[in-house]
Each structure stands twice: as structure tokens, then as C-alpha cells.
Design a protein around this motif. Structure first.
Motif, PDB file in Angstrom:
ATOM      1  N   VAL A 134       0.836  -1.204   0.000  1.00  0.00           N
ATOM      2  CA  VAL A 134       0.000   0.000   0.000  1.00  0.00           C
ATOM      3  C   VAL A 134       0.867   1.249   0.000  1.00  0.00           C
ATOM      4  O   VAL A 134       0.545   2.249  -0.670  1.00  0.00           O
ATOM      5  CB  VAL A 134      -0.948  -0.013   1.216  1.00  0.00           C
ATOM      6  N   PHE A 135       1.997   1.215   0.700  1.00  0.00           N
ATOM      7  CA  PHE A 135       2.917   2.352   0.685  1.00  0.00           C
ATOM      8  C   PHE A 135       3.514   2.549  -0.709  1.00  0.00           C
ATOM      9  O   PHE A 135       3.609   3.686  -1.201  1.00  0.00           O
ATOM     10  CB  PHE A 135       4.023   2.137   1.711  1.00  0.00           C
ATOM     11  N   ASN A 138       0.918   4.061  -3.034  1.00  0.00           N
ATOM     12  CA  ASN A 138       0.187   5.215  -2.502  1.00  0.00           C
ATOM     13  C   ASN A 138       0.015   6.265  -3.604  1.00  0.00           C
ATOM     14  O   ASN A 138       1.001   6.702  -4.210  1.00  0.00           O
ATOM     15  CB  ASN A 138       0.940   5.818  -1.321  1.00  0.00           C
ATOM     16  N   GLY A 142       3.610   7.674  -3.605  1.00  0.00           N
ATOM     17  CA  GLY A 142       4.264   6.375  -3.565  1.00  0.00           C
ATOM     18  C   GLY A 142       5.385   6.273  -4.586  1.00  0.00           C
ATOM     19  O   GLY A 142       5.371   6.948  -5.624  1.00  0.00           O
ATOM     20  N   ASN A 160      -7.252   3.047  -3.772  1.00  0.00           N
ATOM     21  CA  ASN A 160      -8.288   4.051  -3.534  1.00  0.00           C
ATOM     22  C   ASN A 160      -9.298   4.130  -4.658  1.00  0.00           C
ATOM     23  O   ASN A 160     -10.230   4.937  -4.592  1.00  0.00           O
ATOM     24  CB  ASN A 160      -7.645   5.427  -3.330  1.00  0.00           C
ATOM     25  N   ALA A 247      -5.693   2.197   3.022  1.00  0.00           N
ATOM     26  CA  ALA A 247      -6.016   3.107   1.935  1.00  0.00           C
ATOM     27  C   ALA A 247      -7.095   4.106   2.323  1.00  0.00           C
ATOM     28  O   ALA A 247      -7.118   5.237   1.821  1.00  0.00           O
ATOM     29  CB  ALA A 247      -6.463   2.313   0.707  1.00  0.00           C
TER      30      ALA A 247
END
Length: 317
Positions: A134-135, A138, A142, A160, A247
Motif C-alpha cells: 500500500v505504501f 500510494n 508512492g 483508492n 487506503a
């Protein structure tokens, strides 16, 4: 004349043999009864009960079944997401794992390095791997988005975006495909070399050797990977839940609860819905109904795959 009954000594011998067999089977019988038989019977029982884990259960007939199958608004999206992940994720993992296995077995140098590089990601704990992914994905900040922006490519919103949330989970699963790579490598290295040599003498190319030599030899392993992948994906829970929570940007603390499925229920799976119903909303009856529906679907899909006409196994297998 009536058949003669066996001698007392022979009867005692048969009895000792049966008792000895039951003794060897007892660990499995106890484990099956405690961890599968009793939970399954209890799940069927509670599916006809109203039970909030505080008061004694009360019989409500088919009310829980009617609610789950006809009135629950999130049952359809959760079932669709689960089946989508089963079809897409399992297929891509098997194809990608087989491709990586073929690549590594064909290498002539640096084999150990590549094996380690492909296998290490699957050793990461699911929560830690999901947090890192997820990082990386991002939106806007990201590393993946920054790299794509440098190339002039507009990156999607990944976890997202409801349209990209499930494909992002598939990318996460492909990153940890090292477990399947090891299984396929063992199968590929077990193919008799004489068959490849005979195929080369007949003028077979790389594609023909894979089709007529490699594939028939590894089809039982492919079947194993598909069946176990279907069973595991039917229970898909941790990665989707953690990715949705991170998220969403919601700060969760002790005693707080977050409804799963962000964004717009695109990552909601049936196991998440079961947990939400049973342990967050204390609707144990509806949660048991969902568990049984998931169990029946998993058994049906597995039985279909195990049939010979599924195309993965030949008559000789």
C-alpha cells in the motif's frame, strides 16, 4: 449347513487388529472431529438460530437464510469479489508461478540468486507485505507513482479506486508467488531428460516440447496448485482488510471498528463479511449461513476441478 463361525482365537486376532488400526487413526479421528466435524455441525445448528453470543440461542427457522440470500445488500458484492479473486488471482498466480519456474530452471548462472530473490517475498508476513505494498502504490506520493510520473504515465489510484483495488490485490499476490515457483520447479526438474532428447531428435521446438513433454508430466502439480489456490482464495481475508483500512486513511485505535470493503465495497470478501456479522454485529446466525454458503461453493468448485473433464488431467493420470 450354516457357515461355521471363526474360532475364538481368530476373532480375538481380528479384534486386536481393528483396535490397533483405530489406535493409529485416533489422532486424525480426534483432530477431524474437534476441528472440522463439530464446527460444521455447530455451524448448521446456529444457522437456524438467533444468537448474539450473549443470550441463549432461539430457533428462528429459515429466517437467517432468507435474510442472507434475499435481503442482505452486501452479500452480492462480497460473493462477486470473492469469485472474481478466485478466477483472476488463482489463474494468474499459476501462470506466473509456472513461468518463473521455467525461467529459473533454464538459467545457467546465478540460479541461487534468482531463486532467493523470487522466493523471499512469500516469506513476508501478510500484514507486513500488505502495508509495504500500500505504501509503494500510494497515490501521488508512492515510489511507483513517482516512477510512472517520471515516465509521463498517469498512475491509477490503486487501492483508492474501486476499479483498481482488486487488480492491486492481484499484484500483491503475484509479488509473493515464490511458493508456487518452488512447487513448479520441483515438478519441472522431475521431467525425464530422455523425453526432451527424444523430442529434439524428432525435430520438436521449444513450444512443442512444452506441449507434448513438459505439460503432460506436470499436470498433477498444476491441479494441486489450482485446487489449493481456490481453497486459499475462498478464505481471502487479511490482505484485503488491511489494504482497505490503510487506503481509507482511517485512524483505528483500541475499541474502534472499521467496516471492511473500502473503497465502495470493492475489496469486501465473504470471509470479511462473515467476521463483520459474527464478531462486530453479533449476528451469529447470519454469519453461519454465509459460512455454509462459502463451504458449499468451495466444495462445488473443487469437485468440478477434480473431474477429469476439467482438462487438467489426462486419462493416464
Amino acid at each position: 449347513m450354516a457357515p461355521r463361525s471363526p474360532a475364538p482365537g481368530l476373532r480375538r486376532k481380528h479384534l486386536r487388529r481393528r483396535l490397533r488400526t483405530l489406535g493409529f487413526l485416533s489422532p486424525w479421528l480426534v483432530g477431524f472431529t474437534v476441528f472440522f466435524g463439530y464446527p460444521l455441525v455447530a455451524t448448521v445448528y446456529f444457522s437456524f438460530m438467533h444468537y448474539n453470543q450473549i443470550r441463549a440461542p432461539s430457533f428462528v427457522g429459515l429466517r437467517n437464510w432468507k435474510y442472507v440470500l434475499g435481503q442482505m445488500p452486501l452479500f452480492g458484492p462480497a460473493l462477486w469479489n470473492t469469485l472474481w479473486l478466485v478466477v483472476v488471482m488463482v489463474t494468474l498466480r499459476v501462470v506466473f508461478g509456472l513461468g518463473v519456474g521455467l525461467l529459473v530452471t533454464r538459467l545457467t548462472s546465478g540460479v541461487g540468486l534468482f531463486r532467493t530473490a523470487f522466493y523471499l517475498p512469500c516469506l513476508a508476513p501478510p500484514v507486513a507485505a500488505t502495508v509495504a505494498f500500500v505504501f509503494l502504490l500510494n497515490p501521488g506520493t508512492g515510489p511507483v507513482d513517482e516512477a510512472l510520473s517520471a515516465l509521463g504515465v498517469t498512475a491509477p489510484r490503486w487501492f483508492n479506486d474501486p476499479d483498481w483495488a482488486k487488480p492491486s490485490l492481484v499484484l500483491l499476490s503475484l509479488w509473493g508467488v515464490g511458493d508456487l515457483m518452488v512447487v513448479f520447479m520441483a515438478a519441472l526438474l522431475d521431467v525425464p531428460r530422455e523425453q526432451y532428447e527424444a523430442a529434439e531428435l524428432d525435430g520438436a521446438g521449444a513450444l512443442a516440447k512444452f506441449r507434448y513433454v513438459t505439460w503432460p508430466s506436470i499436470t498433477p502439480v498444476v491441479m494441486f496448485a489450482v485446487v489449493t489456490g481456490v481453497v486459499q482464495t475462498m478464505q481471502y481475508y487479511t490482505q484485503a482488510l488491511v489494504a482497505g483500512k490503510l487506503a481509507s486513511g482511517v485512524n483505528t485505535g483500541p475499541g474502534s471498528t472499521v467496516q471492511p470493503g473500502y473503497p465502495d465495497h470493492s475489496t469486501l470478501t465473504v470471509p470479511q463479511l462473515i467476521y463483520s456479522l459474527g464478531f462486530q454485529n453479533f449476528n451469529t446466525g447470519a454469519a453461519c449461513v454465509l459460512s455454509l454458503v462459502l463451504f458449499v461453493i468451495a466444495m462445488a468448485v473443487t469437485s468440478l476441478l477434480m473431474r477429469r473433464r476439467a482438462g487438467l488431467l489426462t486419462a493416464e493420470d
